[in-house]
Structures are given as C-alpha cells and as structure tokens.
Write a protein that holds these residues in place. Structure first.
Motif, PDB file in Angstrom:
ATOM      1  N   GLU A  37       0.851  -1.183   0.000  1.00 47.37           N
ATOM      2  CA  GLU A  37       0.000   0.000   0.000  1.00 47.37           C
ATOM      3  C   GLU A  37       0.889   1.236   0.000  1.00 47.37           C
ATOM      4  OE1 GLU A  37      -3.919  -1.192   2.472  1.00 47.37           O
ATOM      5  OE2 GLU A  37      -2.097  -0.954   3.650  1.00 47.37           O
ATOM      6  N   TYR A  38       0.369   2.308  -0.568  1.00 42.01           N
ATOM      7  CA  TYR A  38       1.128   3.557  -0.651  1.00 42.01           C
ATOM      8  C   TYR A  38       0.273   4.693  -0.100  1.00 42.01           C
ATOM      9  CZ  TYR A  38       3.812   0.588  -3.714  1.00 42.01           C
ATOM     10  OH  TYR A  38       4.541  -0.460  -4.220  1.00 42.01           O
ATOM     11  N   ASP A  39       0.898   5.587   0.633  1.00 38.79           N
ATOM     12  CA  ASP A  39       0.170   6.687   1.266  1.00 38.79           C
ATOM     13  C   ASP A  39       0.069   7.906   0.358  1.00 38.79           C
ATOM     14  OD1 ASP A  39       2.815   7.483   1.383  1.00 38.79           O
ATOM     15  OD2 ASP A  39       2.642   8.346   3.388  1.00 38.79           O
ATOM     16  N   TYR A  40       0.150   7.690  -0.932  1.00 36.37           N
ATOM     17  CA  TYR A  40       0.005   8.783  -1.888  1.00 36.37           C
ATOM     18  C   TYR A  40      -0.743   8.282  -3.117  1.00 36.37           C
ATOM     19  CZ  TYR A  40       3.857   6.516  -4.338  1.00 36.37           C
ATOM     20  OH  TYR A  40       4.637   5.602  -4.988  1.00 36.37           O
ATOM     21  N   SER A  41      -1.254   9.222  -3.868  1.00 40.28           N
ATOM     22  CA  SER A  41      -1.897   8.921  -5.143  1.00 40.28           C
ATOM     23  C   SER A  41      -1.061   9.531  -6.259  1.00 40.28           C
ATOM     24  CB  SER A  41      -3.295   9.537  -5.171  1.00 40.28           C
ATOM     25  OG  SER A  41      -3.851   9.443  -6.475  1.00 40.28           O
TER      26      SER A  41
END
Length: 77
Positions: A37-41
C-alpha cells in the motif's frame, strides 16, 4: 448525547473493495506473491491533497496515515 453540535461526514467509496480484487485473483487460481500500500496517489483526485513529489499527492491532514493506492503481484500456481 445531544450537545447540539452540527454533525458533518464525508465519505469516499471505491468501485471495487480490496477483498473483491484479491478474491477475484484467488478464485482464478492465482497466488498473490506481493501486496503493498502507498500513502500517496499519482493523481490529484481529491480535495485537500498536496503535491509532495513528482506524481505524488498526499492528504494534508493525514500524512502517512491512509493508504491511497496499492499494488498486487500474482502468478499462476
């Protein structure tokens, strides 16, 4: 309870839940070998996002707290 305070909610929904995506892969006989998962788009897709890098937009009020995109790698068993 009834303090008279106004209650406001904001909701965000996705077309496909994480369980729907992973379940579809597993039902097709695939083995999930990686998930992250990544905390940015990579897109400025919501209000209150701030650009923190090239193609990286994070929530201003929750930096590092909410996953915004994920990656899955799967292979045939």
């Amino acid at each position: 309870m009834g303090g008279g305070a106004p209650i406001e909610t904001t909701s965000v929904s996705w077309n496909h839940s994480l369980s729907e995506v992973l379940g579809a892969l597993l039902r097709q006989g695939l083995e999930v070998t990686h998930f992250d998962e990544y905390d940015y788009s990579p897109y400025n897709c919501f209000a209150e996002l701030e650009q923190t890098g090239e193609r990286q937009y994070r929530l201003k009020h929750l930096p590092g707290k909410l996953p915004m995109v994920y990656s899955v790698v799967a292979r045939r068993k």
